[in-house]
Scaffold this motif. Structure first.
Motif, PDB file in Angstrom:
ATOM      1  N   VAL A  20       4.097   9.505  16.006  1.00  0.00           N
ATOM      2  CA  VAL A  20       4.558   8.456  16.923  1.00  0.00           C
ATOM      3  C   VAL A  20       3.394   7.910  17.738  1.00  0.00           C
ATOM      4  O   VAL A  20       3.305   6.695  17.977  1.00  0.00           O
ATOM      5  CB  VAL A  20       5.665   9.008  17.842  1.00  0.00           C
ATOM      6  N   ARG A  21       2.486   8.782  18.140  1.00  0.00           N
ATOM      7  CA  ARG A  21       1.334   8.324  18.939  1.00  0.00           C
ATOM      8  C   ARG A  21       0.411   7.402  18.152  1.00  0.00           C
ATOM      9  O   ARG A  21      -0.358   6.634  18.740  1.00  0.00           O
ATOM     10  CB  ARG A  21       0.555   9.537  19.461  1.00  0.00           C
ATOM     11  N   GLN A  22       0.470   7.457  16.818  1.00  0.00           N
ATOM     12  CA  GLN A  22      -0.390   6.604  15.998  1.00  0.00           C
ATOM     13  C   GLN A  22       0.243   5.248  15.679  1.00  0.00           C
ATOM     14  O   GLN A  22      -0.413   4.401  15.065  1.00  0.00           O
ATOM     15  CB  GLN A  22      -0.715   7.324  14.681  1.00  0.00           C
ATOM     16  N   LEU A  51      -5.591   2.030  12.133  1.00  0.00           N
ATOM     17  CA  LEU A  51      -5.246   3.400  11.780  1.00  0.00           C
ATOM     18  C   LEU A  51      -6.260   3.969  10.796  1.00  0.00           C
ATOM     19  O   LEU A  51      -6.515   3.388   9.737  1.00  0.00           O
ATOM     20  CB  LEU A  51      -3.846   3.448  11.173  1.00  0.00           C
ATOM     21  N   ASP A  52      -6.851   5.092  11.149  1.00  0.00           N
ATOM     22  CA  ASP A  52      -7.761   5.813  10.260  1.00  0.00           C
ATOM     23  C   ASP A  52      -6.952   6.385   9.096  1.00  0.00           C
ATOM     24  O   ASP A  52      -5.968   7.095   9.315  1.00  0.00           O
ATOM     25  CB  ASP A  52      -8.440   6.935  11.038  1.00  0.00           C
ATOM     26  N   ASN A  59       0.842  -1.197   0.000  1.00  0.00           N
ATOM     27  CA  ASN A  59       0.000   0.000   0.000  1.00  0.00           C
ATOM     28  C   ASN A  59       0.877   1.247   0.000  1.00  0.00           C
ATOM     29  O   ASN A  59       2.108   1.170  -0.078  1.00  0.00           O
ATOM     30  CB  ASN A  59      -0.953   0.007   1.202  1.00  0.00           C
ATOM     31  N   VAL A  60       0.241   2.402   0.114  1.00  0.00           N
ATOM     32  CA  VAL A  60       0.962   3.670   0.066  1.00  0.00           C
ATOM     33  C   VAL A  60       1.887   3.820   1.269  1.00  0.00           C
ATOM     34  O   VAL A  60       2.996   4.359   1.155  1.00  0.00           O
ATOM     35  CB  VAL A  60      -0.029   4.854  -0.017  1.00  0.00           C
ATOM     36  N   SER A  61       1.471   3.341   2.441  1.00  0.00           N
ATOM     37  CA  SER A  61       2.323   3.438   3.630  1.00  0.00           C
ATOM     38  C   SER A  61       3.627   2.682   3.427  1.00  0.00           C
ATOM     39  O   SER A  61       4.702   3.149   3.824  1.00  0.00           O
ATOM     40  CB  SER A  61       1.584   2.894   4.862  1.00  0.00           C
ATOM     41  N   SER A  62       3.555   1.513   2.823  1.00  0.00           N
ATOM     42  CA  SER A  62       4.754   0.739   2.524  1.00  0.00           C
ATOM     43  C   SER A  62       5.661   1.505   1.574  1.00  0.00           C
ATOM     44  O   SER A  62       6.890   1.521   1.744  1.00  0.00           O
ATOM     45  CB  SER A  62       4.370  -0.606   1.910  1.00  0.00           C
ATOM     46  N   ALA A  63       5.063   2.148   0.570  1.00  0.00           N
ATOM     47  CA  ALA A  63       5.850   2.913  -0.398  1.00  0.00           C
ATOM     48  C   ALA A  63       6.534   4.095   0.267  1.00  0.00           C
ATOM     49  O   ALA A  63       7.723   4.350   0.052  1.00  0.00           O
ATOM     50  CB  ALA A  63       4.947   3.383  -1.535  1.00  0.00           C
ATOM     51  N   LYS A  64       5.797   4.832   1.084  1.00  0.00           N
ATOM     52  CA  LYS A  64       6.376   6.004   1.736  1.00  0.00           C
ATOM     53  C   LYS A  64       7.472   5.610   2.717  1.00  0.00           C
ATOM     54  O   LYS A  64       8.464   6.325   2.879  1.00  0.00           O
ATOM     55  CB  LYS A  64       5.292   6.798   2.454  1.00  0.00           C
ATOM     56  N   PHE A  65       7.323   4.477   3.396  1.00  0.00           N
ATOM     57  CA  PHE A  65       8.324   4.056   4.370  1.00  0.00           C
ATOM     58  C   PHE A  65       9.656   3.734   3.695  1.00  0.00           C
ATOM     59  O   PHE A  65      10.710   3.794   4.336  1.00  0.00           O
ATOM     60  CB  PHE A  65       7.821   2.836   5.154  1.00  0.00           C
TER      61      PHE A  65
END
Length: 645
Positions: free
Chosen positions: A494-496, A505-506, A183-189
């Protein structure tokens, strides 16, 4: 959590690709993987991701850029390089143990500084994973990667950013591959290990320039308090890809003939420079002149084994090797533009007719004059529109301490002098050609060449005894306060982290105001519905809606129409079922679409309204109006806007 694992495996494949590339290019000449060669670990990754992106280009052009081919390629790379990758963890752990052994013998203040720096870097990793895309990434970079992943091919970016498809694609292709697999989170990381590798390259440059361990830590702290660098760790843009490549090229040119064999160093530095220029065209104005300084310096001075050992004939040959490899790195980009635009040299020759973005003047002559006269303070404290980050204020704080550094016996043998001269020439070149564009990201590696001198100066004061003790305490206080200041804005991300680990996660948490209304739009729109998006930040739309949205022809037809009522009829005839108006964009359509001129047969309902967006639905009351265009899906699952027969 699985998305992080996918990114880690992808990163490992990039390291393996770098190893394979170095083996093919240098054979056994490249220094082996060992605990004492951390820059070589980062170098394998930086070079490997560039080579892998070059491989993705022809795969994407023929339409094979899907999960099966991506996984197969990654598995092949890891398999071929496995014998070199297995020692990676052991050597990395050895380096960590060596570092902590040194740290245990240092003062409490140094230990506290190291822990604070590690915590800040961890927070940037969390932000890279958690934070949704923002700014330009929300408008172009991430949406383009999503479209590439959905269509499994490299095509022109649908919509008004079609002309930007002519830029060099590197980070966008990695993003597309990771979105296909996760997903996009994987790409951004994926940008986070790249940022850490860029820091390792800066550490390697400092080491070549004689900066000690404490100074190298200070240089890393300066880098991670440089918003022109850190903003792009988590915003979804691709600026750190050329930055890392540029820093690696600088390190190789400094290390040529010493840490790395001459011919190999010049060959790999040429590749890195070519890849960096393709990933960011602006580097030709601000970074390439700095690289030329290194090349000329190496030819004219006797402070390097290139002259001492090889003689003038080989020095000329090394320059040829550099140039050939730099040109070779541009071939995939030229092939991509030849296919998409029928012009390898697009956008400079051929391609889109809109070339205003290549020759921009951001400010009036008076403001430009103020910017130029305020260098370098404008780079550190400037808040100009489009600047998108600054250099670390630690640079200005520590540079004056260089007055206490011992003078080199021969300037020609001083790598700190070489770095600062290259940085100055590159910066002056940029100012001379683009004085109005105050944007450190456009030539960031050049500006980072001043960091080793500032880090060395601060280190020199810290290791001195009286009368510098109080000054040293002040330096530590400034460092710790800077790390605290830059840690605070990252706390929401960090809190998320617990919610992300638990899968709760929303998607719109910490996102821009465009997220929720566009996700609501996704639930209402049918597959292939055409949306006229009068704005920039369309990332949250479904990929089919992105492919079917308005293009430049639609915008021009609407803006040139003279009949106010005819504009509404034109929208419906071109197949648009929704109009989304971004009230903050100030685009011409906001004033062109007057609600009082809606034809009686057209029903226009505002179905959603926020401070930023107005969403209108178009429908035909009498169902007797013809539609000229429709968006349909072909056999390859791509959506195309076609004329209705």
């Amino acid at each position: 959590m699985i998305e992080l694992l996918i990114t880690c495996v992808y990163t490992l494949a990039c390291v393996g690709m770098g190893q394979l590339a170095l083996s093919a290019l240098a054979g056994h000449e490249w220094p082996p993987l060992s605990a004492s060669s951390t820059p070589h670990l980062a170098g394998r990754f930086i070079l490997g991701q560039a080579v892998l992106a070059a491989i993705w280009v022809p795969i994407g052009l023929v339409g094979w850029f899907g999960p099966v081919v991506i996984v197969g390629t990654l598995a092949t790379v890891i398999g071929l390089s496995a014998s070199q990758l297995f020692p990676l963890l052991r050597n990395t752990l050895s380096w960590v143990r060596s570092f902590f052994k040194w740290l245990r013998g240092e003062r409490v203040g140094v230990q506290l500084f190291a822990m604070a720096l590690a915590l800040l870097i961890f927070e940037f990793g969390a932000a890279a994973w958690i934070m949704p895309p923002r700014g330009d990434a929300e408008a172009f970079y991430i949406p383009y990667a999503r479209v590439i992943a959905a269509t499994q091919r490299i095509e022109l970016m649908p919509g008004p950013y079609e002309y930007l498809s002519s830029i060099g694609l590197m980070g966008e292709l990695h993003f597309g591959a990771l979105i296909s697999l996760a997903n996009v989170s994987s790409a951004k990381f994926f940008v986070f290990p790249l940022a850490v590798s860029a820091a390792a390259m800066l550490v390697a440059i400092c080491s070549e320039a004689g900066v000690g361990r404490m100074g190298r830590m200070i240089a890393v702290a300066m880098l991670f308090t440089t918003t022109a660098f850190t903003h792009h760790i988590f915003d979804g843009k691709t600026d750190l890809f050329p930055t890392a490549l540029g820093l690696m090229a600088v390190w190789l040119l400094l290390a040529a003939g010493e840490s790395v064999p001459v011919r190999t160093a010049y060959a790999v530095a040429g590749l890195c420079t070519g890849f960096a220029l393709m990933a960011k065209f602006s580097y030709a104005l601000g970074f390439l002149p700095a690289v030329c300084v290194f090349l000329v310096w190496r030819q004219l001075t006797n402070g390097t084994s290139i002259v001492q050992v090889s003689g003038s004939k080989f020095r000329s040959g090394a320059m040829v090797v550099f140039a050939v490899c730099a040109v070779a790195a541009t071939v995939p980009h030229l092939a991509k533009n030849a296919v998409l635009f029928s012009s390898p040299l697009a956008p400079f020759l051929g391609g889109s007719e809109d070339k205003g973005w290549l020759n921009q003047a951001w400010f009036t002559p008076d403001v430009t004059r103020r910017i130029v006269l305020s260098y370098p303070f404008a780079l550190v404290f400037g808040r100009y529109p489009g600047q998108s980050g600054n250099l670390s204020y630690l640079l200005l704080a520590f540079l004056p301490l260089a007055a206490w550094l011992p003078r080199p016996t021969h300037l020609s043998k001083s790598k700190l002098t070489e770095l600062c001269l290259a940085g100055a020439i590159g910066t002056i070149s940029w100012i001379a050609v683009r004085p109005s564009m105050i944007a450190p990201r456009y030539y960031l590696p050049t500006l980072l060449l001043f960091y080793p001198l500032a880090a060395k100066a601060a280190e020199q004061v810290l290791i001195k005894e009286a009368p510098f003790r109080w000054l040293g305490a002040g330096i530590m206080a400034i460092l710790l306060s800077a790390l605290a200041v830059f840690s605070y804005p990252l706390l929401p991300a960090v809190r998320q982290v617990p919610n992300a680990l638990l899968g709760r996660l929303d998607p719109c948490v910490l996102a821009s105001p465009y997220c929720e209304p566009l996700i609501t739009m996704n639930r209402q729109a049918e597959p292939g519905d055409r949306i006229y998006f009068a704005g920039y930040y369309s990332n949250w739309l479904r990929t089919d809606l992105l492919q079917c949205r308005n293009d430049l022809a639609d915008s021009q037809a609407l803006e040139t129409a003279t009949d106010a009522a005819g504009r509404w009829a034109m929208l419906y005839a071109r197949g648009f079922r929704y109009v989304i108006i971004d009230n903050t964009s100030r685009l011409p359509i906001v004033s062109l679409l007057d609600p009082s001129t809606i034809p009686p047969w057209l029903n226009v309902n505002e179905i959603l309204k926020t401070k930023e967006l107005s969403v209108l639905r178009l429908s035909n009351r009498a169902h007797d109006q013809k539609v000229e265009r429709d968006c349909v899906q072909d056999a390859s699952h791509m959506w195309h806007v076609k004329r209705v027969s």
